[in-house]
Design a protein around this motif. Structure first.
Motif, mmCIF file in Angstrom:
data_model
loop_
_atom_site.group_PDB
_atom_site.id
_atom_site.type_symbol
_atom_site.label_atom_id
_atom_site.label_comp_id
_atom_site.label_asym_id
_atom_site.label_seq_id
_atom_site.Cartn_x
_atom_site.Cartn_y
_atom_site.Cartn_z
ATOM 1 N N THR A 79 93.196 109.095 35.627
ATOM 2 C CA THR A 79 92.525 110.370 35.911
ATOM 3 C C THR A 79 92.962 111.010 37.222
ATOM 4 N N GLU A 80 92.944 110.189 38.296
ATOM 5 C CA GLU A 80 93.149 110.773 39.621
ATOM 6 C C GLU A 80 94.570 111.288 39.808
ATOM 7 N N PHE A 88 81.157 118.634 35.398
ATOM 8 C CA PHE A 88 80.320 117.889 34.465
ATOM 9 C C PHE A 88 79.163 118.748 33.990
ATOM 10 N N TYR A 94 77.020 115.305 44.546
ATOM 11 C CA TYR A 94 76.461 114.185 45.293
ATOM 12 C C TYR A 94 75.213 114.668 46.026
ATOM 13 N N ASN A 109 89.984 112.549 50.051
ATOM 14 C CA ASN A 109 90.612 111.405 49.388
ATOM 15 C C ASN A 109 92.131 111.484 49.403
ATOM 16 N N GLN B 202 77.829 109.509 36.178
ATOM 17 C CA GLN B 202 78.713 110.662 36.350
ATOM 18 C C GLN B 202 79.201 110.826 37.790
ATOM 19 N N TYR B 203 78.394 110.342 38.756
ATOM 20 C CA TYR B 203 78.868 110.395 40.139
ATOM 21 C C TYR B 203 80.160 109.592 40.277
ATOM 22 N N ASP B 205 82.249 108.905 37.768
ATOM 23 C CA ASP B 205 83.303 109.630 37.049
ATOM 24 C C ASP B 205 83.866 110.739 37.925
ATOM 25 N N ALA B 206 82.953 111.460 38.597
ATOM 26 C CA ALA B 206 83.391 112.547 39.474
ATOM 27 C C ALA B 206 84.278 111.996 40.588
ATOM 28 N N ALA B 207 83.867 110.852 41.156
ATOM 29 C CA ALA B 207 84.654 110.244 42.230
ATOM 30 C C ALA B 207 86.019 109.798 41.715
ATOM 31 N N LYS B 208 86.031 109.342 40.462
ATOM 32 C CA LYS B 208 87.276 108.872 39.866
ATOM 33 C C LYS B 208 88.255 110.030 39.664
ATOM 34 N N VAL B 209 87.720 111.153 39.197
ATOM 35 C CA VAL B 209 88.557 112.330 39.001
ATOM 36 C C VAL B 209 89.214 112.726 40.317
ATOM 37 N N ASP B 210 88.458 112.566 41.414
ATOM 38 C CA ASP B 210 88.986 112.947 42.719
ATOM 39 C C ASP B 210 89.804 111.843 43.369
ATOM 40 N N GLY B 211 90.017 110.749 42.642
ATOM 41 C CA GLY B 211 90.841 109.674 43.175
ATOM 42 C C GLY B 211 90.256 109.007 44.405
ATOM 43 N N THR B 212 88.943 108.818 44.411
ATOM 44 C CA THR B 212 88.302 108.198 45.569
ATOM 45 C C THR B 212 88.581 106.695 45.590
ATOM 46 N N PRO B 213 89.097 106.175 46.726
ATOM 47 C CA PRO B 213 89.327 104.729 46.797
ATOM 48 C C PRO B 213 88.008 103.957 46.694
ATOM 49 N N ARG B 216 85.664 103.780 49.702
ATOM 50 C CA ARG B 216 84.966 105.031 49.990
ATOM 51 C C ARG B 216 83.858 105.299 48.984
ATOM 52 N N ILE B 221 79.247 106.934 48.457
ATOM 53 C CA ILE B 221 78.439 107.270 47.288
ATOM 54 C C ILE B 221 77.386 106.195 47.003
#
Lengths: 367, 312
Positions: A79-80, A88, A94, A109, B202-203, B205-213, B216, B221
């Protein structure tokens, strides 16, 4: 960036290992989304539209088939790394971060050569906020925003990375009717301004028709028809599409074709050529029938609902599949409400025949 | 307005709870206050007809006791050491448990077992683990050690006298900290795991879309969204820590310390019990009130610190 879906299929295995009831959510979906277009995936719940969206996003892996962004095969890409923005259904903002922190989060990020300075991040966040007109609200928490404002923040957060593709899951379903109208114009404007290829999912046909460049109508994981909203409406491929598009919905009646004439009950309503004798479903758009003294199609008259500009003639017929047959006419046209019956003339281009067996469209020529 | 004739019914239905509360909660609280401010009060002496002057003598006496300061130090040390360690460990275990699918239920059960096990029994097992099993034979020490020392020896270390006669205060405290942390984990894991499972997926999923390590995601979160549960776990942890008593008994027995230094590991609650045993209800009450004041202050500070960081 064009998006190409090639034989995309998603099968969910059954939960119970013993039973074989696997669910085919999306079946053999092939489609090329042209660059910079706004595409609406449309269908009733469970039709696989959200699954398709999540496969494009990379949050779900297709069982088979390929996805290309431009010429890049992204099927196996996580995905990333796809460079998408995803909004969504319930926004997933958040809750503990302010609007500004939410919008900046994706930028923080970024690593390596994409890494931005604090000031660059702030500039980008403000730019995105300005685009969706929430730059006044940067210090608020999501819980202090209205539904429409939260929606905008979610869009800004998705856009701030400058994604190659923007994906929206039921973007308007959590908004009230008034805000929905306003927001869909807004989405249209933002999409046109940014020129980002955008895919959104909806079960509301009006929503899809009003803002999409292209709509994809789906049912039970199978694509029914793809095209410009108006051409899909004017030229439905099957009974499902005809019934799904349009408010008020299309009038459907049982009938038959005999010797080049279409019969509803014992009334011959249209002469056609190029159709064999067979049982059919007849679909007539509400704007396709008009009361006239010399009308060919007689129904029992119930009442006339006048709603300002338009009037709706409500009548019944035993062959109809729905409880009533509705005609939308200009409120200037006078209908004798004292009469027991009403006679309609039928506009041929609003009149469709479907096979009773397959429910597929039967094409004909008017004689 | 409720019909006033029916009022007696309401009181009737409430009476069992009210009577129990009055007898076992309200009266003891009142009585503690009364005894604390009667100089040198003792029950037996009171029955013997002695009268006591009103004053703060009990509080002064309690603070002057050397043992009291030792108890206060032990209690504070145990609190400060165990609450952060157990909270961080519980958080990591809960996050790990939440992220694995296979064996989740089994592992959850294993981690929860200490909670349903009697803490005295656990204490005895810990005592055996840290013990020197062999006893002195004349001047010669038989070298059959508890399992911990066996492990230390296996890796080539020198066995440590953890809890027996001649052991050091540091070793004693180390054993207590390990034991209390282990004992405190299940409840904390349970609360935090429940909190984690109620966070909207979904939080992530949202973080995943943004490529959050991953790191982090945890710090930006998960922990903020878990902060109400973390606050609860930390505050109740401190309150429980200040009431630490039975865990010491579990390992060291009623001597509250190694054989050659009884009372070395005594705690505030232990001090209260000791005073009660010696018919010094006045001192015991004063010590209990001091403990109450300390818990109150610590909780207020906790609240103040946490308030800024908790996102409800």
């Amino acid at each position: 960036m064009k998006v190409v879906l090639e034989n995309l299929t998603k099968i969910f295995p059954s939960r119970d290992k013993k039973s074989q009831n696997q669910v085919v959510a999306v079946s053999d979906f092939s489609f090329e989304i042209p660059d910079g277009q706004l595409v609406g995936l449309l269908g009733p719940s469970g039709c696989g539209k959200s699954t398709t969206l999540y496969m494009i996003s990379g949050l779900q892996k297709p069982t088979s088939g390929k996805i290309y962004f431009g010429d890049d095969d992204v099927t196996e890409l996580s995905t990333e790394n796809r460079g998408i923005g995803l909004v969504f259904q319930n926004y997933a903002l958040y809750p503990h971060m302010t609007v500004q922190q939410n919008i900046m989060f994706p930028l923080q990020n970024l690593t390596g050569k994409d890494k931005l300075s604090k000031q660059q991040m702030l500039d980008r966040a403000h730019e995105a906020a300005k685009l969706v007109q929430i730059d006044e609200l940067m210090d608020r928490k999501p819980s202090e925003l209205s539904g429409g404002q939260q929606q905008r923040v979610a869009i800004a957060r998705a856009l701030v990375k400058m994604p190659r593709v923007l994906l929206l899951d039921e973007p308007l379903s959590n908004l009230d009717a008034r805000l929905r109208l306003q927001t869909r114009e807004e989405i249209r404007r933002i999409q046109k301004e940014t020129g980002i290829t955008t895919v959104f999912v909806t079960h509301d046909q009006e929503e899809a028709m009003s803002i999409s460049d292209i709509i994809v109508v789906m049912k039970l994981g199978v694509v029914q028809q793809i095209g410009k909203p108006q051409s899909v409406y004017d030229d439905p491929a099957n009974l499902f599409v005809a019934k799904f598009l349009g408010t008020p919905p299309i009038n459907v009646l049982e009938g038959k074709v005999l010797d080049g004439k279409v019969y509803i009950g014992d009334q011959a309503v249209m002469s056609v050529s190029g159709v064999e004798d067979m049982d059919v479903y007849i679909g007539i758009r509400p704007e396709g029938i008009e009361p006239a003294p010399d009308g060919v199609f007689e129904c029992k008259l119930n009442n006339v609902e006048v709603m300002g500009r338009d009037a709706s003639v409500v009548s019944t017929h035993t062959a109809a599949l729905s409880p009533v047959i509705r005609a939308i006419i200009s409120s200037d046209i006078h209908v004798d409400t004292a009469s027991e019956t009403v006679k309609y003339n039928i506009k041929p281009h609003k009149f469709f025949l479907f096979s009773k067996e397959t429910e597929e469209r039967i094409y004909f020529e008017v004689k | 307005m409720v019909d006033s004739k029916k009022h007696w019914k309401a009181w009737l239905y409430l009476s069992p709870a009210i009577i129990l509360l009055l007898v076992f909660t309200v009266w003891p609280i009142f009585n503690t206050l009364r005894m604390a401010f009667l100089n040198d009060y003792g029950n037996m002496a009171a029955i013997g007809g002695q009268t006591f002057g009103f004053g703060i003598q009990n509080f002064i006496k309690v603070i002057e006791y050397k043992e009291f300061l030792q108890c206060l130090q032990n209690t504070a040390l145990l609190c400060v050491a165990t609450v952060p360690i157990s909270t961080v460990l519980a958080l990591l275990i809960a996050v790990a448990l939440n992220s694995i699918k296979p064996l989740q239920k089994t592992l959850q059960t294993i981690f929860f077992l200490p909670y349903v096990t009697n803490s005295i029994a656990i204490g005895m097992v810990f005592a055996a683990m840290f013990n020197i099993v062999g006893l002195k034979q004349g001047s010669h020490m038989a070298d059959t050690w508890g399992i911990i020392n066996n492990v230390i020896q296996f890796f080539g270390g020198e066995p440590i006298n953890w809890i027996n006669a001649g052991s050091s205060y540091v070793a004693n405290m180390a054993v207590m900290i390990i034991y209390i942390v282990w004992n405190a984990l299940p409840f904390k894991i349970l609360i935090l795991l429940g909190g984690l499972q109620s966070i909207n997926k979904q939080y992530y999923d949202a973080a995943k879309v943004d490529g959050t390590p991953k790191r982090r995601v945890l710090t930006r979160i998960t922990i903020p969204l878990l902060s109400p549960m973390l606050a609860y776990v930390i505050i109740t942890g401190f309150i429980g820590g200040f009431k630490e008593y039975s865990s010491i008994i579990g390992i060291f027995g009623e001597k509250m310390g190694p054989a050659d230094d009884a009372g070395r590991l005594n705690t505030m609650v232990g001090f209260v019990y000791d005073a009660l045993e010696r018919d010094r209800q006045g001192r015991a009450s004063a010590a209990a009130l001091i403990l109450f004041a300390i818990i109150l202050i610590v909780t207020l500070i906790n609240n103040k610190v946490i308030k800024k960081r908790v996102h409800y």
